[in-house]
Scaffold this active site. Structure first.
Site, PDB file in Angstrom:
ATOM      1  N   PRO A 211     -20.969  -0.225  20.820  1.00  0.00           N
ATOM      2  CA  PRO A 211     -20.969   0.956  21.661  1.00  0.00           C
ATOM      3  C   PRO A 211     -20.070   0.813  22.887  1.00  0.00           C
ATOM      4  O   PRO A 211     -19.923  -0.261  23.221  1.00  0.00           O
ATOM      5  CB  PRO A 211     -22.639   0.726  21.733  1.00  0.00           C
ATOM      6  CG  PRO A 211     -23.270  -0.306  21.241  1.00  0.00           C
ATOM      7  CD  PRO A 211     -21.842  -0.686  20.315  1.00  0.00           C
ATOM      8  N   GLY A 213     -19.196  -0.698  26.611  1.00  0.00           N
ATOM      9  CA  GLY A 213     -19.491  -1.408  27.792  1.00  0.00           C
ATOM     10  C   GLY A 213     -19.969  -2.906  27.089  1.00  0.00           C
ATOM     11  O   GLY A 213     -19.871  -3.264  27.659  1.00  0.00           O
ATOM     12  N   THR A 214     -19.780  -2.673  25.903  1.00  0.00           N
ATOM     13  CA  THR A 214     -19.767  -4.003  25.276  1.00  0.00           C
ATOM     14  C   THR A 214     -18.711  -5.091  25.030  1.00  0.00           C
ATOM     15  O   THR A 214     -18.867  -5.826  24.300  1.00  0.00           O
ATOM     16  CB  THR A 214     -19.475  -3.898  23.448  1.00  0.00           C
ATOM     17  OG1 THR A 214     -19.358  -2.722  22.931  1.00  0.00           O
ATOM     18  CG2 THR A 214     -21.940  -3.136  23.482  1.00  0.00           C
ATOM     19  N   LYS A 216     -15.071  -4.520  24.903  1.00  0.00           N
ATOM     20  CA  LYS A 216     -13.604  -4.234  23.618  1.00  0.00           C
ATOM     21  C   LYS A 216     -12.577  -4.285  24.871  1.00  0.00           C
ATOM     22  O   LYS A 216     -11.907  -4.958  24.202  1.00  0.00           O
ATOM     23  CB  LYS A 216     -14.097  -2.937  23.243  1.00  0.00           C
ATOM     24  CG  LYS A 216     -15.523  -2.573  22.448  1.00  0.00           C
ATOM     25  CD  LYS A 216     -15.604  -1.445  21.931  1.00  0.00           C
ATOM     26  CE  LYS A 216     -15.641  -0.347  22.196  1.00  0.00           C
ATOM     27  NZ  LYS A 216     -17.072  -0.180  23.056  1.00  0.00           N
ATOM     28  N   THR A 217     -12.719  -3.520  25.525  1.00  0.00           N
ATOM     29  CA  THR A 217     -11.088  -4.043  26.062  1.00  0.00           C
ATOM     30  C   THR A 217     -11.277  -5.370  26.718  1.00  0.00           C
ATOM     31  O   THR A 217     -10.087  -5.985  26.606  1.00  0.00           O
ATOM     32  CB  THR A 217     -11.055  -2.921  27.479  1.00  0.00           C
ATOM     33  OG1 THR A 217     -11.659  -1.230  26.712  1.00  0.00           O
ATOM     34  CG2 THR A 217     -10.148  -2.681  28.372  1.00  0.00           C
ATOM     35  N   HIS A 434     -52.510   9.726  34.193  1.00  0.00           N
ATOM     36  CA  HIS A 434     -51.340   9.998  33.102  1.00  0.00           C
ATOM     37  C   HIS A 434     -51.206   8.808  33.088  1.00  0.00           C
ATOM     38  O   HIS A 434     -50.789   7.583  31.750  1.00  0.00           O
ATOM     39  CB  HIS A 434     -50.352  11.097  33.260  1.00  0.00           C
ATOM     40  CG  HIS A 434     -49.193  10.850  33.064  1.00  0.00           C
ATOM     41  ND1 HIS A 434     -49.072  11.953  32.194  1.00  0.00           N
ATOM     42  CD2 HIS A 434     -48.720  10.340  32.174  1.00  0.00           C
ATOM     43  CE1 HIS A 434     -47.866  11.958  31.136  1.00  0.00           C
ATOM     44  NE2 HIS A 434     -47.569  10.876  31.567  1.00  0.00           N
ATOM     45  N   GLU A 435     -50.505   8.139  34.222  1.00  0.00           N
ATOM     46  CA  GLU A 435     -49.865   6.169  33.821  1.00  0.00           C
ATOM     47  C   GLU A 435     -50.489   4.959  33.369  1.00  0.00           C
ATOM     48  O   GLU A 435     -50.351   4.603  32.501  1.00  0.00           O
ATOM     49  CB  GLU A 435     -48.796   6.194  35.011  1.00  0.00           C
ATOM     50  CG  GLU A 435     -48.335   6.754  35.972  1.00  0.00           C
ATOM     51  CD  GLU A 435     -47.547   7.007  34.252  1.00  0.00           C
ATOM     52  OE1 GLU A 435     -46.507   6.147  33.988  1.00  0.00           O
ATOM     53  OE2 GLU A 435     -46.092   8.499  34.463  1.00  0.00           O
TER      54      GLU A 435
HETATM   55  P1  ADP Z   1     -15.930  -1.632  27.144  1.00  0.00           P
HETATM   56  O1  ADP Z   1     -14.245  -0.983  26.383  1.00  0.00           O
HETATM   57  O2  ADP Z   1     -16.249  -1.959  25.212  1.00  0.00           O
HETATM   58  O3  ADP Z   1     -15.960  -0.276  26.655  1.00  0.00           O
HETATM   59  P2  ADP Z   1     -15.168  -3.458  29.056  1.00  0.00           P
HETATM   60  O4  ADP Z   1     -14.798  -3.919  27.917  1.00  0.00           O
HETATM   61  O5  ADP Z   1     -14.308  -2.497  29.410  1.00  0.00           O
HETATM   62  O6  ADP Z   1     -16.188  -2.413  27.743  1.00  0.00           O
HETATM   63  O7  ADP Z   1     -16.514  -4.007  29.626  1.00  0.00           O
HETATM   64  C1  ADP Z   1     -16.520  -3.302  31.081  1.00  0.00           C
HETATM   65  C2  ADP Z   1     -17.096  -4.337  31.502  1.00  0.00           C
HETATM   66  O8  ADP Z   1     -18.314  -5.301  31.882  1.00  0.00           O
HETATM   67  C3  ADP Z   1     -16.250  -6.157  31.769  1.00  0.00           C
HETATM   68  O9  ADP Z   1     -14.973  -6.072  32.724  1.00  0.00           O
HETATM   69  C4  ADP Z   1     -16.526  -7.082  31.756  1.00  0.00           C
HETATM   70  O10 ADP Z   1     -16.991  -7.445  33.638  1.00  0.00           O
HETATM   71  C5  ADP Z   1     -18.169  -6.839  31.425  1.00  0.00           C
HETATM   72  N1  ADP Z   1     -18.872  -7.046  30.287  1.00  0.00           N
HETATM   73  C6  ADP Z   1     -18.264  -6.669  28.980  1.00  0.00           C
HETATM   74  N2  ADP Z   1     -19.000  -6.713  27.831  1.00  0.00           N
HETATM   75  C7  ADP Z   1     -19.129  -7.878  28.225  1.00  0.00           C
HETATM   76  C8  ADP Z   1     -18.774  -9.296  27.275  1.00  0.00           C
HETATM   77  N3  ADP Z   1     -19.162  -9.407  25.930  1.00  0.00           N
HETATM   78  N4  ADP Z   1     -19.027 -10.431  28.260  1.00  0.00           N
HETATM   79  C9  ADP Z   1     -18.597 -10.501  30.245  1.00  0.00           C
HETATM   80  N5  ADP Z   1     -19.019  -9.168  30.176  1.00  0.00           N
HETATM   81  C10 ADP Z   1     -19.155  -8.564  29.806  1.00  0.00           C
HETATM   82 ZN    ZN Z   2     -45.562   9.743  30.306  1.00  0.00          ZN
HETATM   83 MG    MG Z   3     -13.140   0.315  27.292  1.00  0.00          MG
END
Ligand code: ADP
Ligand code: ZN
Ligand code: MG
Length: 620
Positions: A211, A213-214, A216-217, A434-435
């Site tokens: 997914p 932000g995990t 990969k880059t 509601h809440e």
């Molecule tokens: P993706 O390429 O998977 O979308 P990124 O590598 O671009 O995610 O992540 C964006 C930023 O979030 C990174 O530059 C880093 O600061 C932070 N980040 C994401 N995953 C990690 C991780 N596993 N450990 C430490 N920092 C992370």
């Molecule tokens: Zn609700």
């Molecule tokens: Mg990326």
């Protein structure tokens, strides 16, 4: 890490290009069609020329490649006039001319005409290329090509070994399995000869799947950093350009550059932008450009490695199921590394990394923060730390405290607090009941975690109020009772409105949507329906590698049965919620009054209030 990127072409160079271009167009037209610009001698048919020679009227002749120019004897009207005709391959001509005493020469085309002829063939393509380059520059808006023939210089950013602030595996946490697999790649890059000697084939392509932000880059950069090699990075969407052929030329160029720098890494982000399955062309029908780019990529990947250069292609995608199968064949991206969201200890480790950049109060408990942030990816956690630091700074504090993190979590989860949105008293009352309805049902039913906060301060775009339930631990499996509990909790808000006001408002639509989705998943995916049994009727929607992409086709009857089951589950949960709230009606009133007064109830106060809930009703 410094980014080296070719400079943007200055505006003046662009204008210079246009002028140069106009000049060249004129020149080449002139060369190709000289008649347009200069009045040549009068044209005469060849038969007429021969006749004139035989009559003895011709005094001299130049026999050229394209033309015979000749002069007539003492023409009274036009003395010295030159006539011309188109030559015919005629071996008798010299004899005839000689016999008639014509002075003749087989002259080469006047001057260096052949040279211009060649120019005539060379210049138009150059012009074409220039025009092309002009538009490519305008369309791409990016790194400038140097010189006339480099239309396609890739826009890859290059991170070179030894650059300041090298990224290593230490900077990445929470993705231990992926790291273990990539350690091997680092070794390939460091000691290729060891593998080559024994005859092992070094993998060419590694696909990072996970997914957004995990990390990969980040991981790809860390591999380059660990191995100390250059890192070429380009995004899949950058390949797809306006002109057919540019994308594939760019791929070729990228690999050429990389091979010169081997061993090195090419990182292709968003591989799915070019690597989409050709079968699922979507609305576009066939996208020629993308397909050509893809083909070029496949060709390059098949080609290199034989030459002995160690270039490893890392690519990232969050939609592996949409990739063209050709990309995943052996010798291409045959290795796949799953980069998943971090678990509890992973989140703590990531928080630790990012907390190094801010001044932390010694009392901050990163583990507690990690516990409260299940489902956060690395990028979310990085963002969380920054949000907390911003809050501390805004409140004029020197150190980031635990409470900053608590508020930052809520922000990241639910969007920014919007105190400015004003509800009228009636609306406020409805939202409060509601809440509290959610809170009481959530307190009684299993599966939702501990109720930590109720608020009627609107946040984000949609929610007018919210009930925050936080898990006390990471959960990977939920049982049927817990899922039913979650559905009942979702319906708690609406049920409270029904009981107190006898009518319902539009505020519950999101709750109902989520409740229905959950119930549907129970029936379709988890086999939790007594009527349908343990079968999966999942829709065609594979999430990640490994998880089943093969849904069943469903008959009309089954579809109806599924609908009935979903409805039953939701309705049963609804009844449960109603029952719980009716039993606790007094408490519902008390807490709601209090909430209306304070707007937020949390912590001990909330736990004490909810502790009075009559729990035994839930078991049924
Ligand atoms: P993706 O390429 O998977 O979308 P990124 O590598 O671009 O995610 O992540 C964006 C930023 O979030 C990174 O530059 C880093 O600061 C932070 N980040 C994401 N995953 C990690 C991780 N596993 N450990 C430490 N920092 C992370
Ligand atoms: Zn609700
Ligand atoms: Mg990326």
């Amino acid at each position: 890490m410094a980014v080296k990127n070719s400079p943007q072409p200055p505006r003046s160079r662009l204008i210079g290009n246009i002028l140069l271009l106009a000049g060249l167009v004129f020149l080449s037209i002139n060369l190709l069609f000289p008649q347009i610009f200069s009045q040549g001698p009068a044209q005469v048919p060849y038969s007429m020329f021969i006749h004139q020679v035989q009559e003895g009227d011709v005094t001299s002749a130049y026999v050229g490649q394209n033309q015979i120019r000749y002069q007539l004897k003492g023409d009274e009207k036009n003395p010295g006039q030159i006539l011309a005709t188109t030559p015919i391959f005629d071996l008798e001509l010299p004899k005839l001319l000689e016999a008639k005493g014509v002075e003749f020469a087989a002259a080469p085309p006047p001057g260096n005409r052949w040279f211009f002829n060649i120019l005539g063939w060379v210049i138009p393509p150059i012009i074409f290329v220039l025009v092309f380059q002009f538009f490519a520059n305008r369309g791409g808006g990016g790194g400038g090509p140097q010189g006339a023939l480099s239309i396609s210089k890739s826009k890859a950013k290059v991170y070179v070994e030894g650059d300041a602030q090298r990224i290593t595996f230490e900077d990445v946490a929470g993705v231990e399995e992926a790291k273990t697999e990539l350690v091997e790649i680092v070794d390939f890059l460091k000691n290729p000869q060891r593998y080559n000697q024994i005859g092992a084939r070094i993998p060419k392509g590694v696909l990072l799947v996970g997914p957004p932000g995990t990390g990969k880059t980040l991981l790809a950069k860390a591999v380059a950093g660990e191995a100390g090699v250059s890192f070429f990075s380009i995004s899949g969407s950058e390949f797809v350009e306006l002109f057919v052929g540019v994308g594939s030329a760019r791929v070729r160029d990228l690999f050429e550059q990389a091979k010169k720098q081997a061993p090195c890494i090419i990182f292709i982000d968003e591989l799915d932008a070019i690597g989409k399955s050709r079968a699922t062309g979507g609305f576009y029908g066939g996208n020629d450009e993308r397909e050509q780019t893809l083909n070029q990529l496949l060709t390059e990947m098949d080609g290199f490695g034989d030459a002995g250069a160690t270039v490893i292609v890392l690519a990232a995608t969050n939609r592996p199921e949409s990739l063209d199968p050709a990309l995943l064949r052996p010798g291409r991206f045959d290795r796949q590394v799953l980069v998943d969201r971090p678990d509890l200890s992973g989140r703590e480790a990531i928080l630790k990394i990012h907390a190094q950049n801010v001044k932390l109060d010694p009392s901050v408990d990163l583990k507690a923060i990690a516990t409260r942030t299940p489902g956060f990816a690395g990028a979310d956690l990085a963002n969380l730390v920054n949000e907390a630091a911003l809050l501390a700074a805004r409140n004029q504090r020197q150190l980031v405290a635990q409470e900053d993190f608590a508020e930052a979590i809520e922000r990241v989860v639910a969007g920014l607090e919007k105190k400015s949105r004003v509800l009228n008293d009636k609306e406020k009352k409805i939202v409060a009941y509601h809440e509290v309805g959610h809170a009481i049902v959530g307190y009684v039913m299993p599966g939702g975690g501990r109720v930590e906060k109720i608020s009627i301060i609107p946040r984000g775009m949609a929610a007018l109020g919210y009930t925050l339930q936080l898990p006390t631990e990471d959960r990977f499996l939920l049982d049927e009772a817990e899922l039913r509990g979650q559905i009942a909790t979702l319906l708690g808000g609406r049920s409270a409105e029904e009981i107190i006001f006898g009518s319902i408002t539009t505020g519950a639509s999101n709750d109902l949507q989520r409740a229905t989705d959950l119930a549907e998943r129970m029936v379709r995916s988890y086999g939790m329906s007594k009527v349908l049994g343990p079968l999966a009727f999942e829709e065609q929607r594979a999430m990640f590698l490994g998880e089943g992409a093969n849904g069943r086709s469903i008959s009309e009857e089954t579809a109806q049965a599924i609908d009935r089951e979903v409805k039953d589950i939701v309705e049963m949960a609804h009844q449960q919620a109603l029952e719980i709230l009716k039993r606790n009606r007094d408490l519902l009133e008390t807490i709601s009054e209090k909430l209306l007064e304070k707007e937020v109830i949390e912590g001990e106060t909330l736990h004490d209030l909810l502790g009075q809930v009559a729990k035994e009703v839930a078991v049924s």
